[in-house]
Structure formats: structure tokens, C-alpha cells
Design a protein around this motif. Sequence first.
Motif, PDB file in Angstrom:
ATOM      1  N   UNK A  29       0.954  -1.035   0.184  1.00 29.45           N
ATOM      2  CA  UNK A  29       0.120   0.130   0.183  1.00 29.45           C
ATOM      3  C   UNK A  29       0.915   1.064   0.044  1.00 29.45           C
ATOM      4  N   UNK A  30       0.931   2.081  -1.154  1.00 25.98           N
ATOM      5  CA  UNK A  30       1.684   2.991  -0.927  1.00 25.98           C
ATOM      6  C   UNK A  30       1.072   3.972  -0.748  1.00 25.98           C
ATOM      7  N   UNK A  31       1.286   5.537   0.441  1.00 29.09           N
ATOM      8  CA  UNK A  31       1.009   5.952   1.209  1.00 29.09           C
ATOM      9  C   UNK A  31       1.332   7.022   1.666  1.00 29.09           C
ATOM     10  N   UNK A  32       1.281   8.193   1.759  1.00 27.00           N
ATOM     11  CA  UNK A  32       2.026   9.348   1.542  1.00 27.00           C
ATOM     12  C   UNK A  32       1.674   9.944   3.478  1.00 27.00           C
ATOM     13  N   UNK A  51      -7.526   5.908   7.088  1.00 22.22           N
ATOM     14  CA  UNK A  51      -8.510   5.404   7.658  1.00 22.22           C
ATOM     15  C   UNK A  51      -9.013   4.851   6.097  1.00 22.22           C
ATOM     16  N   UNK A  52      -8.811   3.529   6.583  1.00 24.56           N
ATOM     17  CA  UNK A  52      -9.877   2.779   5.715  1.00 24.56           C
ATOM     18  C   UNK A  52     -10.807   1.847   5.798  1.00 24.56           C
ATOM     19  N   UNK A  53     -11.545   0.878   5.229  1.00 21.78           N
ATOM     20  CA  UNK A  53     -12.717  -0.459   5.969  1.00 21.78           C
ATOM     21  C   UNK A  53     -11.740  -1.699   6.125  1.00 21.78           C
ATOM     22  N   UNK A  54     -10.679  -2.126   5.251  1.00 21.27           N
ATOM     23  CA  UNK A  54      -9.981  -3.422   5.039  1.00 21.27           C
ATOM     24  C   UNK A  54      -9.542  -3.276   4.104  1.00 21.27           C
ATOM     25  N   UNK A 108      -6.237   2.451  10.470  1.00 25.44           N
ATOM     26  CA  UNK A 108      -5.317   3.340   9.810  1.00 25.44           C
ATOM     27  C   UNK A 108      -4.868   2.634   9.265  1.00 25.44           C
ATOM     28  N   UNK A 109      -4.105   3.285   7.539  1.00 21.75           N
ATOM     29  CA  UNK A 109      -2.615   3.224   7.375  1.00 21.75           C
ATOM     30  C   UNK A 109      -2.140   4.269   7.457  1.00 21.75           C
TER      31      UNK A 109
END
Length: 286
Positions: free
Chosen positions: A26-29, A33-36, A75-76
Motif C-alpha cells: 500500500x503506497x500511502x503518504x 483510514x480504510x475499511x479493510x 488506519x494505514x
Amino acid sequence: MSLQVKLSRESLVYYSGETIQGQVTVLNQANTAHAGLKVTVKGVLHLMPGKKELGKVEQTFTLLRKSKQLLEAGKIVGNTEIDFSLQLIPESGSELYETYHGQNVAVEYMVVAELQRTGLKKPLWTTVDFILERPAIMEGKSNAVKTFEIGDIGGDLSSKIVGHVQTTSVDIRTPIEGELEVVSAPPLEGIELQVVRKEKIKIPELVSETTSEAQCCELVVGDVQRNLSVPIYCMLQKFVVCPSLETSKFDLSFLLRLKIVYKDGTAGTREHYHDIPIELQRLERA
């Protein structure tokens, strides 16, 4: 934010019953929040109507579907890598066929990663295709050389072309080999060796039988000296052919087709075809 999927096996080739392993990134800066996050391995059979079969629609069948939850809702923070492994076991009552892309029949396999997002945001997803092959079998078919002779082609043209292929029981990973010799014939435009596939669909909604060229190898360009041995050599291409197959829903069979194009002073050219049925297999190597 985006997703990437990488499989651990560089060849991307797997067999029924094996475990497919890889990693979802998961590329995230940001702190998001996410649901799965879920990963799914899929195998699908597509049976498609021919161009002339109006009113009929494609039929799809799930051969394989296994899922695994990698992350629960939360959260990621920053880039995140998660390993996964899933076993390649067919659905109940199904069978895993080799990867194949034909004219009216196709079999494909893929891994899908899907991240559910909060609120009204659409899910993020990405896929990576992989190749499924059936295990090699012990050679069981005759390896006898297959000879052929092509005689008169009608009209005022006479011809004699002789030759052979080494075997009609062909290991899909080895070349088709043989020789031909033009003993007598009018001037030639060329000779081709076509690998032809015959796809027979047997389900009631879509009964059909089609023949199409899978690949073509040029043996002679222009005319050729008479009584000269011309080699036949053709490597089979992946995906457009596969081992010959008979199932309850469809059959796949193959043949070699020699296409001889003669010069004809009155009509330009004249074509003649000679078919040699073959059995494609994946054989154990010594």
C-alpha cells in the motif's frame, strides 16, 4: 494512495494444488483510514459466441476463488507491505485448466488486491495475472514419424510435394520438426505451416465449433528448387495453444495445416491446404 501486488515466483508459473505467495504494498503518504484490505486469487473460464452467433452472450465459469483478509478496518500510516499466501485449489466440481487465450475459449488466472475505503470513496484495487500449467505426464502416445504426400490440386495444375513431421504427439515445449520436398509443381509463391486450433463449445446455451489459426511459420518464400529438402521447424507460442483437452463444457484440439500458394497465370495465385491432426501434450522431460 495506490496498491501494488508482486508474486514471489518470477516465472509467474504455478500448478494446481500449489501455494501462491506474494506481497501487497500500500503506497500511502498520509495517515489514512480504510475499511479493510483483502486479496483474492481467481480462475475464470470464458466461453464466447462466434461473430456470426447473434443474440448469444458470453458464459463465464469460476474455476478458482480463494480470498484472505490482510488488514481489518483501521488506519494505514505510510507505505505498508503485507505478505500473503493462498492455495490453488479448484472450486467444488471444477477443474483447473491451463492458461489459454483462444478465439472462443479463454482461461485466465489472477490475483486481485482490494482496499475498501471509508465514506463514499470508491475501493482501490489492482490485479496481477499469473500462468497456470498442468503437471507434465509420461509420454503415452506413439512417436511414429508422420509422412505426407500432396498430389494434384485440380484444374490444369499438377503437383507433388512429399515430406514428414517427426511426430503427431507433440510436447508443447518442443519445436515441431520435419522436412518437405517439392518434387514437381508449378511456380510457387510460398509455403506456410499453420498451427490451427479447433474449439468446440458443448454447453446448451452456446453450442458451437470454430476453427482458427493460432500461429504461422513461413517455410518457403517465393519458389524453391525442386527435389531440395526444406526443413520444417516451428516453436509453439504460449497461451494461443495448450495441451489438447476434452471436458464436459468444451474441447480443444489442434492440427498442422500446410498452405501451398501456387502462381497461376490466369488467376494470379491458387492456394491448396493439407491438414495433419496432432495431439499437444506437456510431457515429462528426461
